[in-house]
Design a protein around this motif. Sequence first.
Motif, mmCIF file in Angstrom:
data_model
loop_
_atom_site.group_PDB
_atom_site.id
_atom_site.type_symbol
_atom_site.label_atom_id
_atom_site.label_comp_id
_atom_site.label_asym_id
_atom_site.label_seq_id
_atom_site.Cartn_x
_atom_site.Cartn_y
_atom_site.Cartn_z
ATOM 1 N N THR A 28 46.452 -14.614 -20.738
ATOM 2 C CA THR A 28 46.649 -13.374 -19.993
ATOM 3 C C THR A 28 47.909 -13.447 -19.148
ATOM 4 O O THR A 28 48.668 -12.459 -19.039
ATOM 5 N N PHE A 73 38.798 -14.303 -29.323
ATOM 6 C CA PHE A 73 39.378 -13.749 -28.095
ATOM 7 C C PHE A 73 40.820 -13.357 -28.326
ATOM 8 O O PHE A 73 41.270 -12.282 -27.891
ATOM 9 N N TRP A 90 41.814 -9.541 -27.301
ATOM 10 C CA TRP A 90 42.367 -9.333 -25.971
ATOM 11 C C TRP A 90 43.784 -8.740 -25.981
ATOM 12 O O TRP A 90 44.046 -7.770 -25.246
ATOM 13 N N SER A 99 38.463 -6.554 -17.351
ATOM 14 C CA SER A 99 38.025 -7.952 -17.335
ATOM 15 C C SER A 99 36.732 -8.107 -16.553
ATOM 16 O O SER A 99 35.839 -8.874 -16.944
ATOM 17 N N ALA A 110 37.045 -14.175 -19.689
ATOM 18 C CA ALA A 110 37.359 -13.083 -18.771
ATOM 19 C C ALA A 110 37.592 -13.600 -17.358
ATOM 20 O O ALA A 110 38.406 -13.045 -16.607
#
Length: 708
Positions: free
Chosen positions: A77, A175, A179, A205, A239
Motif C-alpha cells: 500500500t 491480495f 487491492w 481498509s 488490511a
Amino acid sequence: MTTTASRTDPGRTDTLLLPRIVPAPDRWPGLGFRPDVQGLRAVAVGLVLLSHAGFPRAAGGYVGVDVFFVLSGFLITSLLVKEVHATGRVSIAGFYARRARRILPAAAVVTVATALGAWVFYPVTRLESVLQDALAVVVYVVNYRFVAEQTEYLNADQAPSPFQQFWSLAVEEQFYVVWPLLLLVLLVCTGRRPRRLVAAAIVCSAVIFAATLALSVAVTAASQPTAYYAAHTRGWELAAGALLALSLPALKKTPRALAWVLGLGGLAAILLSGFMFTEATPFPGYAALAPVLGTAAVIAAGSGPGGNPASALLSTAPFQFLGRISYSLYLWHWPILILAPLALGTDPTLRLNLVLVVATVGVAQLSYAYIEEPVRNWHPLKRNAPGLLMGLTASLACAAAVLALLHVFPKTPGGTEPVDLARIEAADDLTAQEQRLRDGLETTALPADLLPPLAGMDGDRPATYDDGCHLDFDETEPPADCTYGDPGSDTIVLLYGDSHAAQWFPALDALADREGWALVSRTKSSCTPVEVHVGSTQSDGEYTECWDWKQRVQDEIADLRPDLVVFGSTDNSTPFGADDPERTWSEGWAAALGAAAEHAGAVAVLTDTPWATGEAAPECLALNPGAVQECVSEDPYALSHLDYRGLSLAAQADAGVTTIDTEPWFCVDGQCPLVVDDMAVYRDGHHVSTPYAASLATLLGDALPLPG
C-alpha cells in the motif's frame, strides 16, 4: 514477504494506466528502506522455522505468517499510494511486473525442485495429491486446496504436503490481484485526487478489516482449517498493514516515548504469541489480534522521528541478514524439512531438523544471491512487458514440469483403477482366516499386484462415499436411494454408525447380494451412533449435525422396523461437555441399543478395528516395499482406546445384543499383518481397505444374528 522498491518502474503500458494528472503539491512521505521492517521479517521467518523444526515451546511460531501479512499490506500500500502522489496514477501493469520479478523466480525454482524431490522420495500413496498441490501453487489457489484437504476427515492422518508453505503466498497473491484494482477504482471515484484517495482507502481498509475479522472469528469457531488458510478470513491482517501505510504521515509524528512503548510492547506481543500459542489455540480468530496488532505497533514505533529499543534491536546485523533472505528462507525450509528425512531414510528429529534449518540458511543465501537479486535487478526485465512475460513464462514452465511428472513420467501407470470387489475371494472360516494372517506376517516384500494398489489408496473408499450415502459433516438428513442388494427384499438390514461402520459396507454389500437382503446404509463421518453429544473435529464446539442426524436415523429405524441393525463405531468419541464422560458413554450405548432393539428384529455391534500406533500402513509400505515386516514391528496396528472399548463391551452385554469381536479377523499371535493374500489390510491409519473388508464377508455373515 514482500520487499520495498524505491524506484519507479520505467516501463509503460498505457492502456492499463489512468491519464497523468498534476501531482498533489503535498508530497507523500517516502517509505525508503526500513531496517526495522527488515528485522521484522527475520522475526517472522525465525518463528516459523522454530515451529516447523519442532523446537520446544515454539509451537505457536505459525504467527510469523501473520507478521508477514501485516508487512505485505503495509509495504504494498505504501508503494501504491506513493506512486499515486508522484504520478497521479496507478500502473497495474507496472505493479504486476514488479511483483512477478520479486516473487516468481525463486518460487518457480522451489516449486520445480520440490516436485522433483517429491517424485523421487515421497510415498507413492501421496505423490499424485502432492503434484496436484504443485499445480495449485502455480495458479495461486493452493490455500483453498488445503482448505478442502484439511477439512476432509479421511485425510487427517496423511503426511503433510511439501508445498504447505505456499498457502500464505497464495493469500498474498490474491491480495495483490484485488487491492491495486480497488485502489484504482477509488482513484477514479475520488476525481483522481490523491488526498481524497487516501481518505477513501482508509474507510475501505477499515471496512475490510472489520468484516474479515468478524468472518475470521466466526469461521474459526465453525471450521478452523478453513479460517486458517482462506483469504477471506485473513484479509483483515493485510488490511491492518494497509491502514498503517495510509496513516504514514501521522505515524511519522509518533512521540518518542510512545514509540518506546509501542515498539517494546509490540515485539513482546509477537514473541509471546509465538511461544505461548499451541496447536490447540483457536486460530486465527481473536487470537491472531495479538501478533497482528503487535506487528502494527512495531511498525508505528519505527515510523516516528526518534529511535526506540525495538527498532534498534531489529536493525542489528543478524536480524538484517535473516530479513534479507527471509523470502527464500521461507520458501526452501519446508520442502527441505519434509523431503530430507525421506531421502536419508530416517525419521525427523529435533536435532536433524535444526541441522536442516542451518543448511536451509545457506540454500536461502544462494537463492537470494543467484536467483532473487539477479532477476529483480536485470535491466531488460524492468520494463513492464518483459517483466510480465517473464512471470508468465515461469508459471507455464512450472506447470509443464509438474504435468510431465504426472502424465509423462508416472511412477505407477494405470495403478489407480478401483478394485473389482466381486473378484475378491472370501475366507471360508476363522481357521482359514488365522492361516491367512500367519502367512501375512511372513510377507517380506510387497506383491506386485497389491490390492488396492498403493497409488490408488487415497481413492479406496466404500461405494457409499461416491453414491452420497455416506454423509459429510454438515449433512443431517438421511438420503434416499441408499438401499443396496435387493431393494424389494423382505429381509432388511440397516448399517448404522460412523466411518468405522462404513468400512464394513463392502462385506455387507457382498452378503446382501448373496443372500438377497435389502441393505440400507446410514453412516456419517466422525459421528458415533452412541447416544451422546460429541465434539466436532472441524471446530471447538459440539458436533450438532451428528446429534440431529442420529435422531433422524433412530426415527427411521422405528418406521422401517428392519430385521437387523448393525452398529459400527470408533471408541474414541469422548462425550462433549459431560461431567462424567465414562458414565455418559455407557449410558449412551444403552440408549442407542435399546432404541434400536425396540424396533428391530435383532441388533449386532461390530467392535472397533486396530489403529496405527505410528505411521499409517500405506505410507510405511510405500517407503519400505521390500521390508514389510519392519512396518509391522516398527509401526504396528493394535486395538486402541481400550478404556472406552471396555465400557462399550460392558454396555453391549448388558443390553443383550450380539457383539462381534472383529479383532481375530485382523490379528493373530499378538501381531496384526499389513498385507494378507496380496491385499493391503488398511487404507489409512484406522480404516480397513475395501478389498480386505470384502474378503471378510463370509466370516461376518456367519456371525450376524439374522434368521435364515
